[in-house]
Motif scaffolding. Structure first.
Motif, PDB file in Angstrom:
ATOM      1  N   GLN A  10      32.088  -8.572   2.412  1.00  0.00           N
ATOM      2  CA  GLN A  10      32.618 -10.040   2.193  1.00  0.00           C
ATOM      3  C   GLN A  10      32.430 -10.237   0.903  1.00  0.00           C
ATOM      4  OE1 GLN A  10      31.804 -13.088   5.195  1.00  0.00           O
ATOM      5  NE2 GLN A  10      30.127 -11.685   5.792  1.00  0.00           N
ATOM      6  N   THR A  11      33.236 -11.231   0.145  1.00  0.00           N
ATOM      7  CA  THR A  11      33.001 -11.795  -1.258  1.00  0.00           C
ATOM      8  C   THR A  11      32.896 -13.177  -1.168  1.00  0.00           C
ATOM      9  OG1 THR A  11      35.274 -11.536  -2.038  1.00  0.00           O
ATOM     10  CG2 THR A  11      34.000  -9.645  -2.277  1.00  0.00           C
ATOM     11  N   LEU A  12      32.059 -13.711  -2.055  1.00  0.00           N
ATOM     12  CA  LEU A  12      32.090 -15.098  -2.651  1.00  0.00           C
ATOM     13  C   LEU A  12      31.993 -15.349  -3.855  1.00  0.00           C
ATOM     14  CD1 LEU A  12      31.456 -17.996  -1.525  1.00  0.00           C
ATOM     15  CD2 LEU A  12      29.108 -17.487  -1.496  1.00  0.00           C
ATOM     16  N   HIS A  29      36.163 -17.461  -0.680  1.00  0.00           N
ATOM     17  CA  HIS A  29      35.400 -16.542   0.240  1.00  0.00           C
ATOM     18  C   HIS A  29      36.522 -15.745   1.083  1.00  0.00           C
ATOM     19  CE1 HIS A  29      33.980 -15.257   4.511  1.00  0.00           C
ATOM     20  NE2 HIS A  29      33.240 -14.577   3.606  1.00  0.00           N
ATOM     21  N   ARG A  31      36.784 -12.585   3.732  1.00  0.00           N
ATOM     22  CA  ARG A  31      36.110 -11.836   4.740  1.00  0.00           C
ATOM     23  C   ARG A  31      36.186 -10.343   4.948  1.00  0.00           C
ATOM     24  NH1 ARG A  31      33.222 -10.052   7.524  1.00  0.00           N
ATOM     25  NH2 ARG A  31      32.588 -10.281   9.690  1.00  0.00           N
ATOM     26  N   ASP A  65      29.649  -5.833   6.672  1.00  0.00           N
ATOM     27  CA  ASP A  65      29.597  -7.199   6.805  1.00  0.00           C
ATOM     28  C   ASP A  65      28.844  -7.851   5.556  1.00  0.00           C
ATOM     29  OD1 ASP A  65      31.351  -7.480   8.911  1.00  0.00           O
ATOM     30  OD2 ASP A  65      29.555  -7.586  10.322  1.00  0.00           O
ATOM     31  N   LEU A  67      27.484  -9.300   2.238  1.00  0.00           N
ATOM     32  CA  LEU A  67      28.202 -10.399   1.203  1.00  0.00           C
ATOM     33  C   LEU A  67      27.953 -10.079  -0.106  1.00  0.00           C
ATOM     34  CD1 LEU A  67      29.506 -13.282   1.138  1.00  0.00           C
ATOM     35  CD2 LEU A  67      27.381 -14.198   0.777  1.00  0.00           C
ATOM     36  N   THR A  69      28.214 -11.017  -4.079  1.00  0.00           N
ATOM     37  CA  THR A  69      28.326 -12.130  -4.960  1.00  0.00           C
ATOM     38  C   THR A  69      27.906 -11.577  -6.445  1.00  0.00           C
ATOM     39  OG1 THR A  69      26.193 -12.925  -4.800  1.00  0.00           O
ATOM     40  CG2 THR A  69      27.750 -13.607  -3.111  1.00  0.00           C
ATOM     41  N   TYR A 354      24.427 -22.175  -4.040  1.00  0.00           N
ATOM     42  CA  TYR A 354      24.724 -20.843  -4.664  1.00  0.00           C
ATOM     43  C   TYR A 354      25.324 -20.774  -5.788  1.00  0.00           C
ATOM     44  CZ  TYR A 354      25.008 -15.892  -3.154  1.00  0.00           C
ATOM     45  OH  TYR A 354      24.526 -14.613  -3.031  1.00  0.00           O
ATOM     46  N   LEU A 387      23.234 -10.911   5.931  1.00  0.00           N
ATOM     47  CA  LEU A 387      23.270 -12.125   6.400  1.00  0.00           C
ATOM     48  C   LEU A 387      22.338 -12.147   7.764  1.00  0.00           C
ATOM     49  CD1 LEU A 387      26.452 -13.731   5.162  1.00  0.00           C
ATOM     50  CD2 LEU A 387      24.339 -13.563   3.847  1.00  0.00           C
ATOM     51  N   ILE A 403      31.530 -19.092   6.591  1.00  0.00           N
ATOM     52  CA  ILE A 403      30.821 -18.560   5.770  1.00  0.00           C
ATOM     53  C   ILE A 403      29.499 -19.379   5.558  1.00  0.00           C
ATOM     54  CG2 ILE A 403      32.027 -19.235   3.818  1.00  0.00           C
ATOM     55  CD1 ILE A 403      29.942 -15.838   4.074  1.00  0.00           C
ATOM     56  N   LEU A 407      25.739 -18.285   6.040  1.00  0.00           N
ATOM     57  CA  LEU A 407      24.864 -17.871   4.774  1.00  0.00           C
ATOM     58  C   LEU A 407      23.754 -18.769   4.768  1.00  0.00           C
ATOM     59  CD1 LEU A 407      24.476 -16.817   1.765  1.00  0.00           C
ATOM     60  CD2 LEU A 407      26.246 -18.345   1.061  1.00  0.00           C
TER      61      LEU A 407
END
Ligand SMILES: [Zn+2]
Length: 436
Positions: A10-12, A29, A31, A65, A67, A69, A354, A387, A403, A407
């Motif tokens: 996942q990216t944010l 975000h 997925r 899964d 994350l 960032t 964040y 997470l 998300i 998070l």
């Protein structure tokens, strides 16, 4: 030339400041996303499928899964206080005299300084922090230890020699001239070497004479591309002390302003007990304020006015302030920022928290064009979060509908166990076993 590496998960990321633009307009975000890295930079972001198709020969690290960032950015810390974090029971001035100054005295020894610098970077990387802006001690040895260790690890780090010429014990005092000369020599040695930045660093007005503050102001005028960091209005007693030492000053901020130490690139830690004139001048000068919530509750300093200062358009970052702060973790720091804001009647959104720990802190350090986000051309300093890192977090996050619900339990309850991997300058630096 190095090959492309794909990190999948996942990216944010952020395309705007959520305080100004709102969460929906700012946070992005994906997925099943990914980040392509090349030559130490982020080459591209997108969905996992797109990136795999575009980079068929790339080395792939699939975090499932996890994350992905930007790495965390700690905009105010004291690496020499690593070994005395969580020292019990004092307010600021007693705490400095009882715990901080005796420990900082030890950094005249280059071997000890190097040992603590290595330990410090082990700890911050284990917590997912890839950039710190740190105070060192008055000793040039402490600055050399900090930057040498950062350079050996390929990290983007900022720091400077802490200058004090009064109200500190023998052995921790320099002079206006030696502070200028030592700072200048260290600046010329380290500023711009690799990914390092020198920061002009008077500790705070009570421990500098007007002559020393003026010398720091003169050095900053000669090197305006450097940042200047110090402390401002942390505790009520400290504000009164600063005012008594500078009776001609209009307020605490004026003790800096009248010595050439207010401007864009000034970074003020704490900034809790501010007068209206100070707030107006900080905004006008486009100076940065750094919120240090675990420190403010631990030392009993007060409640930073995040909501009011953000609505004024102040430039604000987030920081641990270790060892006044009680944690090396920016997750714990976000949780404390949430709690402090709640006590002032404002629930900060997970996206806002964040952003403060990544883009906001980068912006406070005027490095948001280089670090603190996932975007092409930004340096490849990244953290991968699990997470579901503990049973308590896992049982909560399985109920998440989006998300932010997934998070937030990690923000509130997570620690270094939530950090699956850290990349710095395009290399995996955590866990160390997979470095390469
Ligand atoms: Zn501090």
């Amino acid at each position: 030339m190095a090959d492309t590496t794909l990190l999948l998960g996942q990216t944010l990321s952020f395309r705007a400041d959520p305080f100004a633009a709102g969460v929906a307009e700012s946070a992005v975000h994906v997925r099943h996303g990914g980040v392509a890295l090349r030559d130490g930079l982020i080459q591209e972001t997108g969905t996992a499928d797109e990136l795999r198709a575009r980079h068929p020969g790339a080395t792939v690290r699939d975090y499932g899964d996890g994350l992905i960032t930007a790495g965390f950015i700690d905009a105010h810390a004291h690496f020499p206080q690593t070994a005395m974090i969580a020292s019990w029971g004092k307010r600021l001035i007693d705490w400095l005299n009882t715990y901080t100054f005796p420990e900082e005295m030890r950094f005249a020894d280059a071997t000890y300084a190097a040992e603590i610098a290595a330990r410090y970077f082990d700890l911050v990387l284990a917590n997912g922090t890839t950039t710190v802006c740190s105070f060192c001690t008055i000793h040039p040895e402490s600055v050399d230890a900090y930057f040498s260790e950062a350079q050996a690890r390929g990290l983007r780090m900022l720091g400077g020699k802490t200058c004090m010429d009064r109200n500190a014990p023998e052995g921790l005092r320099d002079t206006p001239q030696s502070a200028y000369d030592d700072s200048k020599a260290l600046l010329e040695k380290w500023h711009g070497a690799g990914r390092l930045s020198y920061v002009i660093t008077p500790r705070f007005s009570p421990t500098s004479t007007p002559e020393q503050l003026a010398a720091m102001g003169a050095l900053w005028a000669e090197h305006p591309d450097c940042l200047m960091q110090t402390h401002l209005s942390e505790q009520v007693d400290e504000v009164a002390w600063a005012r008594s030492l500078f009776p001609e000053a209009r307020d605490y901020l004026d003790t800096y302003e009248c010595h050439g130490l207010l401007g864009a690139g000034a970074v003020f830690g704490h900034a809790i007990h501010l007068e209206p004139r100070e707030r107006a001048r900080l905004k006008e000068a486009d100076a940065s304020l750094v919120h240090c919530p675990t420190s403010n509750t631990f030392i009993g300093s007060g409640l930073f006015d995040m909501d009011g200062l953000m609505r004024e358009g102040q430039r604000i970052g987030l920081a641990t302030d270790t060892g006044g702060g009680s944690s090396f973790s920016m997750l714990r720091t976000m949780a404390a920022a949430y709690e402090v804001a709640q006590l002032r009647g404002r629930a900060l959104h997970p996206a806002e928290l964040y952003w403060l720990a990544t883009q906001g802190a980068a912006r406070a350090l005027r490095l948001d064009h280089r670090i603190g986000n996932l975007a092409p051309g930004i340096e490849a300093d990244l953290v991968v979060l699990d997470l579901a890192s503990t049973p308590a977090i896992a049982q909560r996050s399985t109920r998440a509908n989006d998300i932010w619900e997934a998070l937030f339990p990690t923000i509130m309850m997570g620690d270094d166990r939530a950090v699956s991997a850290v990349w710095a300058g395009g290399r995996c630096v955590q866990p160390a076993a997979s470095a390469g």
